[in-house]
Motif scaffolding. Structure first.
Motif: not given
Length: 244
Positions: A47-70
């Motif tokens: 499973x590919x995983x991206x770990x972030x500690x900041x909510x703004x960064x998390x939302x940016x990563x979601x927009x960029x990567x379109x993950x299967x889940x958060x």
């Protein structure tokens, strides 16, 4: 801090996501040391995983990567898990799991009302997360049930069976989970801290539980209890499984 809207969210999907053969999960947690052991274990399950500690960064990563889940903690300051879950569900239909810790009992209800798929215990355990991911995207999680073979040792998670040199070895659930984890990391040392977080969702062993389970697994595998050659103790660190 943002207030959670009272009305349930409506899912508004983004553009179609890129087809994947592997599941992509983003973990948003203010404590990286809590998220990392789970991320490492998930990667062992393909499973590919991206770990972030900041909510703004998390939302940016979601927009960029379109993950299967958060997977988000109940609190990722200055936001709450329920705010994050509502934003992801209403704006992108992203399934969100919210980690509920010992002091987050009041957060489960708002998180589910905000559109979270489920609430899971935090600190995180692999056994709690994998079934949730399997339900979210069964077409990309066939590897969750992959048979693991290490030397003459074979473990089938789907059939809940272990064989050593062709002979079936019966193990209760916790010993099976522990052996599975060690086999997935064969040749690598897993610290006691990592094992307790992933198997028992505890920071440390206060009851000698891990030692007992290790001894029982050794006995079932016919390992030498005084000078083990399969399940090796690494003094001051943890355990390593070597191919039998």
């Amino acid at each position: 801090m943002l207030d959670e809207p009272a009305l349930p969210p409506v899912c508004q999907p983004m553009a179609p996501r890129t087809a994947r053969t592997r599941f992509l999960l983003i973990i948003a947690d203010p404590e990286e040391e809590v998220a990392r052991p789970l991320a490492d274990a998930l990667r062992q399950s393909q499973i590919d995983v991206v770990v972030v500690t900041d909510p703004a960064e998390a939302l940016l990563e979601v927009g960029a990567l379109a993950p299967d889940a958060v997977l988000t903690a109940a609190h990722v300051p200055p936001m709450t898990g329920s705010v994050i879950a509502r934003a992801l569900y209403s704006k992108a239909c992203i399934p969100t799991l919210v980690g509920i810790g010992p002091h987050d009992g009041d957060e489960a209800g708002p998180a589910l009302a905000a559109g979270a798929r489920a609430c899971v215990p935090r600190p995180y355990r692999l056994a709690d997360i994998l079934p949730q991911l399997r339900v979210i995207a069964p077409h990309t999680v066939s590897d969750f049930q992959t048979v693991v073979e290490v030397g003459a040792l074979r473990l089938d998670p789907a059939a809940f069976e272990v064989h050593l040199r062709g002979e079936r070895i019966a193990l209760p659930l916790r010993e099976f989970q522990l052996l599975h984890l060690l086999m997935q990391n064969a040749g690598r040392v897993l610290t006691r801290h990592q094992i307790h977080q992933l198997i028992w969702s505890q920071e440390e062993d206060t009851s000698n539980t891990l030692n007992v389970h290790v001894r029982r697994i050794r006995a079932r595998l016919g390992d030498d209890l005084r000078h083990p050659r399969i399940l090796i103790s690494v003094r001051g660190l943890g355990y390593r499984l070597d191919p039998p």
